[in-house]
Design a protein around this motif. Structure first.
Motif, PDB file in Angstrom:
ATOM      1  N   VAL A   1       1.117  -9.447  -9.148  1.00  0.00           N
ATOM      2  CA  VAL A   1       0.242  -8.702 -10.045  1.00  0.00           C
ATOM      3  C   VAL A   1       0.232  -7.230  -9.657  1.00  0.00           C
ATOM      4  O   VAL A   1       0.333  -6.335 -10.501  1.00  0.00           O
ATOM      5  N   GLU A   2       0.167  -6.993  -8.351  1.00  0.00           N
ATOM      6  CA  GLU A   2       0.141  -5.611  -7.867  1.00  0.00           C
ATOM      7  C   GLU A   2       1.468  -4.910  -8.162  1.00  0.00           C
ATOM      8  O   GLU A   2       1.483  -3.756  -8.601  1.00  0.00           O
ATOM      9  N   THR A   3       2.589  -5.640  -7.951  1.00  0.00           N
ATOM     10  CA  THR A   3       3.891  -5.050  -8.229  1.00  0.00           C
ATOM     11  C   THR A   3       3.982  -4.650  -9.693  1.00  0.00           C
ATOM     12  O   THR A   3       4.415  -3.532 -10.027  1.00  0.00           O
ATOM     13  N   ILE A   4       3.565  -5.550 -10.595  1.00  0.00           N
ATOM     14  CA  ILE A   4       3.652  -5.246 -12.020  1.00  0.00           C
ATOM     15  C   ILE A   4       2.721  -4.085 -12.353  1.00  0.00           C
ATOM     16  O   ILE A   4       3.055  -3.231 -13.182  1.00  0.00           O
ATOM     17  N   ALA A   5       1.553  -4.017 -11.692  1.00  0.00           N
ATOM     18  CA  ALA A   5       0.642  -2.902 -11.958  1.00  0.00           C
ATOM     19  C   ALA A   5       1.301  -1.583 -11.583  1.00  0.00           C
ATOM     20  O   ALA A   5       1.230  -0.612 -12.339  1.00  0.00           O
ATOM     21  N   ILE A   6       1.977  -1.552 -10.432  1.00  0.00           N
ATOM     22  CA  ILE A   6       2.627  -0.306 -10.005  1.00  0.00           C
ATOM     23  C   ILE A   6       3.709   0.085 -11.008  1.00  0.00           C
ATOM     24  O   ILE A   6       3.845   1.249 -11.373  1.00  0.00           O
ATOM     25  N   ILE A   7       4.458  -0.923 -11.510  1.00  0.00           N
ATOM     26  CA  ILE A   7       5.467  -0.621 -12.523  1.00  0.00           C
ATOM     27  C   ILE A   7       4.803  -0.053 -13.762  1.00  0.00           C
ATOM     28  O   ILE A   7       5.310   0.889 -14.377  1.00  0.00           O
ATOM     29  N   SER A   8       3.623  -0.590 -14.137  1.00  0.00           N
ATOM     30  CA  SER A   8       3.030  -0.078 -15.370  1.00  0.00           C
ATOM     31  C   SER A   8       2.517   1.350 -15.215  1.00  0.00           C
ATOM     32  O   SER A   8       2.518   2.080 -16.195  1.00  0.00           O
ATOM     33  N   PHE A   9       2.118   1.770 -13.979  1.00  0.00           N
ATOM     34  CA  PHE A   9       1.748   3.196 -13.838  1.00  0.00           C
ATOM     35  C   PHE A   9       2.934   4.073 -14.208  1.00  0.00           C
ATOM     36  O   PHE A   9       2.791   5.064 -14.927  1.00  0.00           O
ATOM     37  N   VAL A  10       4.115   3.683 -13.698  1.00  0.00           N
ATOM     38  CA  VAL A  10       5.295   4.501 -13.969  1.00  0.00           C
ATOM     39  C   VAL A  10       5.662   4.416 -15.449  1.00  0.00           C
ATOM     40  O   VAL A  10       6.052   5.409 -16.068  1.00  0.00           O
ATOM     41  N   LEU A  11       5.515   3.204 -16.034  1.00  0.00           N
ATOM     42  CA  LEU A  11       5.846   3.033 -17.454  1.00  0.00           C
ATOM     43  C   LEU A  11       4.976   3.930 -18.328  1.00  0.00           C
ATOM     44  O   LEU A  11       5.459   4.537 -19.278  1.00  0.00           O
ATOM     45  N   ILE A  12       3.671   3.994 -18.008  1.00  0.00           N
ATOM     46  CA  ILE A  12       2.781   4.807 -18.837  1.00  0.00           C
ATOM     47  C   ILE A  12       3.167   6.270 -18.745  1.00  0.00           C
ATOM     48  O   ILE A  12       3.206   6.979 -19.750  1.00  0.00           O
TER      49      ILE A  12
ATOM     50  N   GLU B   1       0.817  -1.195   0.000  1.00  0.00           N
ATOM     51  CA  GLU B   1       0.000   0.000   0.000  1.00  0.00           C
ATOM     52  C   GLU B   1       0.863   1.261   0.000  1.00  0.00           C
ATOM     53  O   GLU B   1       0.579   2.226  -0.722  1.00  0.00           O
ATOM     54  N   VAL B   2       1.952   1.216   0.783  1.00  0.00           N
ATOM     55  CA  VAL B   2       2.842   2.373   0.825  1.00  0.00           C
ATOM     56  C   VAL B   2       3.425   2.639  -0.554  1.00  0.00           C
ATOM     57  O   VAL B   2       3.418   3.771  -1.041  1.00  0.00           O
ATOM     58  N   VAL B   3       3.911   1.561  -1.213  1.00  0.00           N
ATOM     59  CA  VAL B   3       4.511   1.742  -2.541  1.00  0.00           C
ATOM     60  C   VAL B   3       3.477   2.298  -3.506  1.00  0.00           C
ATOM     61  O   VAL B   3       3.737   3.243  -4.268  1.00  0.00           O
ATOM     62  N   PHE B   4       2.278   1.724  -3.451  1.00  0.00           N
ATOM     63  CA  PHE B   4       1.192   2.172  -4.329  1.00  0.00           C
ATOM     64  C   PHE B   4       0.926   3.655  -4.126  1.00  0.00           C
ATOM     65  O   PHE B   4       0.814   4.431  -5.085  1.00  0.00           O
ATOM     66  N   MET B   5       0.858   4.084  -2.851  1.00  0.00           N
ATOM     67  CA  MET B   5       0.515   5.469  -2.571  1.00  0.00           C
ATOM     68  C   MET B   5       1.629   6.425  -2.992  1.00  0.00           C
ATOM     69  O   MET B   5       1.354   7.536  -3.424  1.00  0.00           O
ATOM     70  N   VAL B   6       2.887   5.967  -2.873  1.00  0.00           N
ATOM     71  CA  VAL B   6       3.992   6.832  -3.293  1.00  0.00           C
ATOM     72  C   VAL B   6       3.896   7.089  -4.788  1.00  0.00           C
ATOM     73  O   VAL B   6       3.978   8.234  -5.254  1.00  0.00           O
ATOM     74  N   VAL B   7       3.676   6.019  -5.578  1.00  0.00           N
ATOM     75  CA  VAL B   7       3.581   6.190  -7.026  1.00  0.00           C
ATOM     76  C   VAL B   7       2.370   7.043  -7.380  1.00  0.00           C
ATOM     77  O   VAL B   7       2.442   7.969  -8.190  1.00  0.00           O
ATOM     78  N   ALA B   8       1.236   6.767  -6.712  1.00  0.00           N
ATOM     79  CA  ALA B   8       0.024   7.537  -7.000  1.00  0.00           C
ATOM     80  C   ALA B   8       0.239   9.001  -6.659  1.00  0.00           C
ATOM     81  O   ALA B   8      -0.140   9.890  -7.438  1.00  0.00           O
ATOM     82  N   GLY B   9       0.872   9.259  -5.514  1.00  0.00           N
ATOM     83  CA  GLY B   9       1.150  10.642  -5.138  1.00  0.00           C
ATOM     84  C   GLY B   9       2.031  11.327  -6.151  1.00  0.00           C
ATOM     85  O   GLY B   9       1.808  12.494  -6.508  1.00  0.00           O
ATOM     86  N   GLY B  10       3.044  10.602  -6.673  1.00  0.00           N
ATOM     87  CA  GLY B  10       3.918  11.183  -7.695  1.00  0.00           C
ATOM     88  C   GLY B  10       3.146  11.562  -8.933  1.00  0.00           C
ATOM     89  O   GLY B  10       3.347  12.644  -9.514  1.00  0.00           O
ATOM     90  N   ILE B  11       2.222  10.679  -9.343  1.00  0.00           N
ATOM     91  CA  ILE B  11       1.443  10.975 -10.554  1.00  0.00           C
ATOM     92  C   ILE B  11       0.536  12.175 -10.316  1.00  0.00           C
ATOM     93  O   ILE B  11       0.433  13.069 -11.169  1.00  0.00           O
ATOM     94  N   VAL B  12      -0.090  12.244  -9.141  1.00  0.00           N
ATOM     95  CA  VAL B  12      -0.954  13.393  -8.848  1.00  0.00           C
ATOM     96  C   VAL B  12      -0.135  14.679  -8.838  1.00  0.00           C
ATOM     97  O   VAL B  12      -0.562  15.717  -9.367  1.00  0.00           O
ATOM     98  N   LEU B  13       1.071  14.613  -8.270  1.00  0.00           N
ATOM     99  CA  LEU B  13       1.938  15.798  -8.232  1.00  0.00           C
ATOM    100  C   LEU B  13       2.262  16.268  -9.647  1.00  0.00           C
ATOM    101  O   LEU B  13       2.187  17.469  -9.959  1.00  0.00           O
ATOM    102  N   SER B  14       2.605  15.311 -10.543  1.00  0.00           N
ATOM    103  CA  SER B  14       2.915  15.706 -11.924  1.00  0.00           C
ATOM    104  C   SER B  14       1.686  16.285 -12.609  1.00  0.00           C
ATOM    105  O   SER B  14       1.800  17.241 -13.385  1.00  0.00           O
ATOM    106  N   ILE B  15       0.499  15.717 -12.326  1.00  0.00           N
ATOM    107  CA  ILE B  15      -0.725  16.278 -12.907  1.00  0.00           C
ATOM    108  C   ILE B  15      -0.914  17.708 -12.416  1.00  0.00           C
ATOM    109  O   ILE B  15      -1.255  18.607 -13.189  1.00  0.00           O
ATOM    110  N   PHE B  16      -0.625  17.937 -11.132  1.00  0.00           N
ATOM    111  CA  PHE B  16      -0.765  19.290 -10.579  1.00  0.00           C
ATOM    112  C   PHE B  16       0.184  20.244 -11.287  1.00  0.00           C
ATOM    113  O   PHE B  16      -0.160  21.388 -11.586  1.00  0.00           O
ATOM    114  N   ARG B  17       1.402  19.792 -11.601  1.00  0.00           N
ATOM    115  CA  ARG B  17       2.359  20.675 -12.283  1.00  0.00           C
ATOM    116  C   ARG B  17       1.875  21.043 -13.676  1.00  0.00           C
ATOM    117  O   ARG B  17       2.156  22.132 -14.171  1.00  0.00           O
TER     118      ARG B  17
END
Lengths: 103, 476
Positions: free
Chosen positions: B129-140, A72-88
């Motif tokens: 599956v979740e790990t690969i999904a997180i990688i694909s967010f960054v890839l996109i 969940e932490v990893v997911f939220m970090v990536v999601a937060g990064g994407i939201v930050l870039s959208i904000f920029r």
């Protein structure tokens, strides 16, 4: 855990599910949507603990819960990064701006 | 031996990140070699080696890595598509920093996919599956463009819902099963008295997988994500990532957990059929090259799911065959799209026309991909679609068999629109200066086209050596 405490726990999990779903449905704010997701994942984690408690399989349930917290932490970090870039790009975090892709 | 499939990418990942001085091109070459070696190694395995239930690694009683005939088909597809994505990244991503990021993500995704294919318990499968999904967010969103971020965010939200559905299902499974290992789970399901709880848990997990593989009611994130992503990322995503995290996992679970439940089979087949028709109809209306390919991808995945839902060994083998063929011809078409985008700088089909005259290699290979997608002999796509229709007919699903046959005419329709708008006909004004792309993109195109033609022409050999053995999984 006695019976009343168990009931309280289940009610709390259900409340968390409702709160998370509600906060995703009503908001146009990206961060609030992420918070809703976060609440839902918390609810599911508690649900897994509950299932482990009911079947006496607490060891497996605890292992799963801890792994989930990490994911969940990893997911939220990536999601937060994407939201930050959208904000920029847009200068705002309103979902109504995300309508460029259609068809 | 099979542990190398995970260890080698991991060692490359560590090696190229040890010092800042390693050029991204070195990482590219190493990864390309590793993926080629993976494809070669897997293909060279004689079927006789796999007589036993091949457990290659056990840690706890619940956690093991195993390999079977179906895994081999998927591993070969992973190797080929990852190799192609390497080549495309090398010639389309110009910024060295971005290219290094892409290679790192690709290596992690490769480790994740190879492990997913070998896993045998449902929670670890979810985890990878979740790990690969997180990688694909960054890839996109790798080039942080406006559209790419939007596509990534849409995928992220839907993927989070899939996560919640799958985890709720795992919580329900814990209620009736002491273990989450697939065979133990199947055993617990067969003795548990309450079928509603079992169906609910399987249904929730399936909904999560439908989201991940972009099937009918949840398909709308997929065209956004594919068309907004960078070319190299969309080759990787469309070719293999969504197929492994969604379709492969669904097939694996259908094999071990819900293969015998008639209700679930009916649901899976209905979703597959609806995806075929939705994807094909929506593809016809598209103006953007990559969006059209993305809708076509939804339609083709529908065929795999339809065949998976039948539940007979022959249908499963046909689904596995179409899985491999789809990975090759869809990545070929996405590499064609990458070449066109590199030369024209746009994906709008209204600005293209007659490109075959100026880009002969791209034009001819796209024709191979197109004929294979549409299911015309002697290309590989024909045989797998033919097998799917045969399997549906043999299982008594006459309606679905006729449906699959008719829907492939729709496929021919939208692929013809694509070819006519982009490659055939007179050269559009202002495109006179367009030249063929360099060898960095021509070579992967030729490799994929050669694989498609060879699999199609040497069909009996491929069938006996790789596809029919898949059926034997049912006997174990």
């Amino acid at each position: 855990m006695n019976v009343s405490l168990f009931g309280l726990f289940s009610v709390f999990v259900i409340l968390l599910f409702i709160a998370g779903t509600y906060s995703i449905l009503v908001t146009f704010n990206l961060i609030r949507a992420l918070i809703g997701i976060e609440i839902l994942i918390k609810a599911v984690t508690l649900l897994i603990i509950l299932a482990g408690y009911l079947t006496g399989n607490l060891g497996l349930a605890q292992a799963i819960a801890i792994t989930l917290i990490v994911i969940e932490v990893v997911f939220m970090v990536v999601a937060g990064g994407i939201v930050l870039s959208i904000f920029r790009h847009h200068g705002t975090i309103d979902t109504r701006n995300l309508r460029d892709l259609k068809g | 031996m099979f542990s190398l499939l995970v260890l080698v990418p991991f060692l490359i990942l560590v090696a190229v990140n040890l010092s800042k001085k390693v050029a991204p091109n070195v990482a590219c070459s190493l990864t390309a070699l590793a993926t080629l070696a993976q494809a070669g190694f897997v293909v060279s395995l004689p079927g006789t080696l796999l007589k036993t239930n091949n457990v290659i690694f056990t840690w706890l009683p619940d956690f093991k890595l195993a390999i079977d005939e179906f895994s081999i088909v998927v591993l070969a597809a992973i190797g080929i598509v990852a190799f192609v994505a390497c080549c495309v990244a090398r010639s389309t991503i110009n910024d060295p920093g971005q290219r290094a990021t892409f290679m790192n993500l690709l290596l992690v995704a490769l480790i994740g996919m190879n492990t997913t294919v070998m896993l045998r318990d449902i929670f670890s499968i979810y985890l990878f599956v979740e790990t690969i999904a997180i990688i694909s967010f960054v890839l996109i969103s790798i080039d942080r463009g406006r559209l790419a971020l939007e596509g990534a965010f849409k995928y992220l939200m839907l993927s989070a819902f899939a996560t919640i559905l799958m985890l709720s299902s795992i919580a329900l499974m814990l209620l009736f099963s002491p273990t989450l290992e697939l065979s133990g789970l199947a055993e617990a399901m067969s003795v548990y008295p309450n079928p509603i709880l079992i169906k609910l848990s399987i249904g929730l997990f399936l909904c999560g997988l439908f989201i991940k593989s972009g099937l009918f009611p949840f398909h709308w994130w997929l065209p956004d994500a594919y068309s907004a992503a960078h070319s190299a990322a969309s080759v990787l995503l469309a070719g293999i990532i969504t197929k492994v995290v969604g379709v492969y996992v669904l097939m694996r679970l259908s094999l071990s957990i819900f293969g015998e439940s008639l209700h679930i089979q009916a649901m899976v087949m209905a979703v597959g059929a609806l995806s075929i028709i939705t994807g094909a109809v929506l593809a016809m209306t598209q103006k953007n090259f990559k969006r059209m390919l993305a809708y076509s991808s939804i339609s083709q995945v529908g065929y795999i799911i339809l065949a998976t839902g039948v539940g007979t060994p022959f249908a499963f083998a046909a689904a596995a065959f179409h899985f491999f063929n789809h990975a090759t011809f869809k990545s070929l078409l996405f590499v064609n799209a990458a070449s066109v985008e590199k030369r024209l700088g746009t994906m709008d089909m209204r600005e293209m026309g007659g490109l075959s005259n100026r880009m002969p290699a791209t034009g001819i290979t796209s024709l191979v991909g197109f004929l294979s997608t549409a299911g015309l002999p002697p290309f590989s796509g024909f045989w797998s679609k033919f097998m799917i229709v045969l399997a549906l007919w043999a299982a008594g699903k006459y309606f679905y068999a006729a449906f699959a046959l008719l829907a492939s005419i729709l496929t021919l329709g939208y692929m013809l629109i694509l070819q006519r708008n982009v490659f055939f006909g007179k050269l559009k004004d202002g495109l006179g200066g367009v030249k063929e792309v360099g060898p960095g993109l021509v070579i992967p195109q030729l490799v994929l086209a050669a694989i498609i033609v060879l699999v199609g022409v040497c069909f009996p050999f491929v069938l006996n050596k790789f596809i029919f053995p898949v059926q034997s999984i049912f006997l174990k």
